[in-house]
Write an enzyme that holds these catalytic residues in place. Structure first.
Site, PDB file in Angstrom:
ATOM      1  N   ASP A 226       0.865  -1.190   0.000  1.00  0.00           N
ATOM      2  CA  ASP A 226       0.000   0.000   0.000  1.00  0.00           C
ATOM      3  C   ASP A 226       0.896   1.233   0.000  1.00  0.00           C
ATOM      4  O   ASP A 226       2.138   1.122  -0.021  1.00  0.00           O
ATOM      5  CB  ASP A 226      -0.938  -0.006   1.236  1.00  0.00           C
ATOM      6  CG  ASP A 226      -2.242   0.764   0.978  1.00  0.00           C
ATOM      7  OD1 ASP A 226      -2.168   1.995   0.771  1.00  0.00           O
ATOM      8  OD2 ASP A 226      -3.326   0.150   0.979  1.00  0.00           O
ATOM      9  N   MET A 247       1.060   1.624  -6.683  1.00  0.00           N
ATOM     10  CA  MET A 247       0.638   0.562  -7.621  1.00  0.00           C
ATOM     11  C   MET A 247       0.630   1.040  -9.074  1.00  0.00           C
ATOM     12  O   MET A 247       0.576   0.230  -9.985  1.00  0.00           O
ATOM     13  CB  MET A 247      -0.724   0.005  -7.224  1.00  0.00           C
ATOM     14  CG  MET A 247      -1.852   1.004  -7.275  1.00  0.00           C
ATOM     15  SD  MET A 247      -3.298   0.354  -6.439  1.00  0.00           S
ATOM     16  CE  MET A 247      -4.349   1.810  -6.431  1.00  0.00           C
ATOM     17  N   HIS A 264     -12.451  -0.182  -7.673  1.00  0.00           N
ATOM     18  CA  HIS A 264     -13.664   0.663  -7.775  1.00  0.00           C
ATOM     19  C   HIS A 264     -13.378   2.132  -7.432  1.00  0.00           C
ATOM     20  O   HIS A 264     -14.211   2.985  -7.616  1.00  0.00           O
ATOM     21  CB  HIS A 264     -14.815   0.102  -6.906  1.00  0.00           C
ATOM     22  CG  HIS A 264     -14.618   0.198  -5.428  1.00  0.00           C
ATOM     23  ND1 HIS A 264     -15.624  -0.107  -4.539  1.00  0.00           N
ATOM     24  CD2 HIS A 264     -13.546   0.570  -4.671  1.00  0.00           C
ATOM     25  CE1 HIS A 264     -15.179   0.064  -3.305  1.00  0.00           C
ATOM     26  NE2 HIS A 264     -13.934   0.468  -3.359  1.00  0.00           N
ATOM     27  N   GLU A 293     -14.771  -7.425  -5.536  1.00  0.00           N
ATOM     28  CA  GLU A 293     -15.455  -6.158  -5.826  1.00  0.00           C
ATOM     29  C   GLU A 293     -16.937  -6.407  -6.072  1.00  0.00           C
ATOM     30  O   GLU A 293     -17.350  -7.537  -6.356  1.00  0.00           O
ATOM     31  CB  GLU A 293     -14.877  -5.529  -7.110  1.00  0.00           C
ATOM     32  CG  GLU A 293     -13.464  -4.981  -6.995  1.00  0.00           C
ATOM     33  CD  GLU A 293     -13.396  -3.520  -6.562  1.00  0.00           C
ATOM     34  OE1 GLU A 293     -14.454  -2.924  -6.297  1.00  0.00           O
ATOM     35  OE2 GLU A 293     -12.275  -2.993  -6.506  1.00  0.00           O
ATOM     36  N   GLU A 325     -18.724   1.478  -9.262  1.00  0.00           N
ATOM     37  CA  GLU A 325     -18.949   0.040  -9.229  1.00  0.00           C
ATOM     38  C   GLU A 325     -19.253  -0.379 -10.658  1.00  0.00           C
ATOM     39  O   GLU A 325     -19.922   0.352 -11.394  1.00  0.00           O
ATOM     40  CB  GLU A 325     -20.101  -0.300  -8.280  1.00  0.00           C
ATOM     41  CG  GLU A 325     -19.903   0.167  -6.832  1.00  0.00           C
ATOM     42  CD  GLU A 325     -18.690  -0.438  -6.132  1.00  0.00           C
ATOM     43  OE1 GLU A 325     -18.035  -1.328  -6.702  1.00  0.00           O
ATOM     44  OE2 GLU A 325     -18.385   0.000  -5.000  1.00  0.00           O
TER      45      GLU A 325
HETATM   46  C1  LIG Z   1     -10.830   1.293  -0.339  1.00  0.00           C
HETATM   47  S1  LIG Z   1      -9.270   0.944   0.344  1.00  0.00           S
HETATM   48  C2  LIG Z   1      -9.253  -0.819   0.376  1.00  0.00           C
HETATM   49  C3  LIG Z   1      -8.304  -1.371   1.398  1.00  0.00           C
HETATM   50  C4  LIG Z   1      -8.274  -2.908   1.498  1.00  0.00           C
HETATM   51  N1  LIG Z   1      -8.003  -3.547   0.237  1.00  0.00           N
HETATM   52  C5  LIG Z   1      -9.568  -3.406   2.087  1.00  0.00           C
HETATM   53  O1  LIG Z   1     -10.441  -3.817   1.326  1.00  0.00           O
HETATM   54  O2  LIG Z   1      -9.686  -3.389   3.308  1.00  0.00           O
HETATM   55  C6  LIG Z   1      -8.169   1.346  -0.986  1.00  0.00           C
HETATM   56  C7  LIG Z   1      -6.705   1.206  -0.625  1.00  0.00           C
HETATM   57  O3  LIG Z   1      -5.934   1.574  -1.774  1.00  0.00           O
HETATM   58  C8  LIG Z   1      -4.768   2.225  -1.307  1.00  0.00           C
HETATM   59  N2  LIG Z   1      -4.153   3.021  -2.389  1.00  0.00           N
HETATM   60  C9  LIG Z   1      -4.635   4.173  -2.941  1.00  0.00           C
HETATM   61  N3  LIG Z   1      -3.786   4.600  -3.890  1.00  0.00           N
HETATM   62  C10 LIG Z   1      -2.767   3.710  -3.937  1.00  0.00           C
HETATM   63  C11 LIG Z   1      -1.565   3.625  -4.742  1.00  0.00           C
HETATM   64  N4  LIG Z   1      -1.304   4.547  -5.659  1.00  0.00           N
HETATM   65  N5  LIG Z   1      -0.720   2.579  -4.528  1.00  0.00           N
HETATM   66  C12 LIG Z   1      -1.000   1.634  -3.577  1.00  0.00           C
HETATM   67  N6  LIG Z   1      -2.123   1.660  -2.803  1.00  0.00           N
HETATM   68  C13 LIG Z   1      -2.996   2.695  -2.976  1.00  0.00           C
HETATM   69  C14 LIG Z   1      -5.307   3.090  -0.193  1.00  0.00           C
HETATM   70  O4  LIG Z   1      -4.295   3.567   0.660  1.00  0.00           O
HETATM   71  C15 LIG Z   1      -6.284   2.126   0.498  1.00  0.00           C
HETATM   72  O5  LIG Z   1      -5.650   1.382   1.513  1.00  0.00           O
END
Ligand SMILES: C[S@@+](CC[C@H](N)C(=O)[O-])C[C@H]1O[C@@H](n2cnc3c(N)ncnc32)[C@H](O)[C@@H]1O
Length: 359
Positions: A226, A247, A264, A293, A325
């Site tokens: 993350d 990512m 999403h 998702e 979604e």
């Molecule tokens: C909606 S949360 C989902 C977290 C986890 N997968 C869950 O379902 O509990 C989205 C996650 O994507 C991460 N995120 C956002 N942009 C990112 C990036 N550029 N690279 C890696 N992670 C990222 C956020 O920090 C967050 O933890």
């Protein structure tokens, strides 16, 4: 009945229908009250206090324990009892927990309170005031987004700059994973993890999700990936290595990738970019990505779950830049453009489905 009589009876019928509809509309108008009063109950720890005092307390015991006005507390409890969230024993004016209030304590094993506290936080409520402005803008090149209009930046930058909001987000995501999604995934399709030696959880938050998966499938070596500000404050879990990064640049290599409630948050182009990087991270012949998702089925019969799926889509509109979604057709499009050859979709008992895609 003569013509005048039938006109009169029609008029009465319309008035009756309108009066029922007005009650429906009142519920929408005052919809925020439920959210606000439940938030108040969570913050006061009403359920936790009753639970730790043997499961039942009188109004005066509760008000002195919470150090709150008995008159105000009585009115809040009257509302919550009316909603079936707490139970009242009228004779002794004592209050006890219900299965519903247990889901809203801050310490219960299945508590959903962290999600409620996030969604009702001022930072998450503010963007909703910009929804219509965004729809009116109608400028697809420079789409203004509710969260950005409210805060001048996207949710992830906002979380990075505000540690207390970052904590709220991470705790809510972890709760959603632990209580809602993972039990449903493991129940329906736990076998998808058979033979997976290493698994990278892309956008895995604070690692709670992966720690549960690794506990359920101890043969897996987990990599929780993350943003740096998310993993830097994360707890250590046995079998899970935290890796900070982006990512959109690259993703650590593993036998399989897991990506839950991340795609999403992004538009199709961004999704394709993330999925291409996921594909690079897994073996060409034996690798797979497990996506958890929502899949929107526009022809689905109306049910409570279909309603929540559509609410999630509205939340994506308010809280992310261009997230949404996706329908089955929209998933097929992004997976195919990212270079995956085939995929399967398995519904779970929760609102999400498991999509397995293969290079
Ligand atoms: C909606 S949360 C989902 C977290 C986890 N997968 C869950 O379902 O509990 C989205 C996650 O994507 C991460 N995120 C956002 N942009 C990112 C990036 N550029 N690279 C890696 N992670 C990222 C956020 O920090 C967050 O933890």
């Amino acid at each position: 009945m003569d013509e005048n009589g039938s006109k009169e009876s029609n008029k009465l019928k319309i008035e009756e229908e309108e009066s029922d509809l007005k009650v429906e509309v009142w519920k929408y108008i005052f919809g925020f009250v439920e959210m606000a009063v439940i938030k108040c109950a969570i913050e006061l720890k009403i359920g936790d206090t009753i639970e730790s005092n043997g499961g039942s307390m009188t109004l005066s015991e509760l008000s002195s324990s919470l150090n709150s006005s008995p008159l105000l507390l009585h009115r809040v409890l009257r509302f919550l009892v009316h909603r079936g969230i707490f139970k009242e024993e009228k004779a002794t004016q004592s209050y006890s927990q219900t299965p519903m209030s247990r889901l809203l304590t801050t310490t219960g094993p299945n508590s959903l309170a962290p999600i409620h506290l996030l969604e009702s936080s001022p930072a998450m409520v503010a963007p909703w005031h910009y929804l219509s402005a965004c729809l009116k803008a109608n400028d697809h090149e420079n789409e203004s987004q509710p969260f950005e209009l409210a805060h001048g930046m996207d949710l992830w930058s906002y979380a990075s700059a505000n540690p207390s909001h970052n904590k709220l987000v991470n705790e809510a995501m972890a709760c959603f994973a632990r209580v809602v999604i993972l039990p449903a995934v493991l129940q329906r399709c736990g076998e998808i993890f058979d033979g997976v030696g290493s698994l990278v959880d892309v956008g895995g938050g604070n690692g709670t999700c992966l720690s549960i998966l690794v506990k359920a499938c101890p043969w897996i070596k987990g990599i929780n990936f993350d943003l740096p500000h998310v993993v830097s404050g994360s707890q250590e879990y046995e079998g899970v290595q935290h890796v900070g990064g982006n990512m959109f640049d690259s993703i650590p290599k593993a036998d399989a990738a897991f990506i839950m409630e991340v795609l999403h948050d992004w538009d199709d182009e961004e999704c394709i970019k993330i999925l291409k990087n996921v594909k690079e991270a897994i073996p060409k012949k034996t690798g797979k990505v497990i996506i958890v998702e929502v899949v929107i089925d526009e022809n689905e019969k109306i049910s409570q779950l279909s309603d929540i799926r559509l609410m999630m889509d509205m939340i994506m509109m308010a809280h992310t830049i261009k997230g949404k979604e996706r329908t089955n057709v929209e998933w097929a499009n992004v997976l195919q453009k990212a270079g995956f050859s085939h995929y399967t979709i398995t519904p779970t008992t929760s609102i999400q489905s498991v999509i397995q895609a293969f290079p």
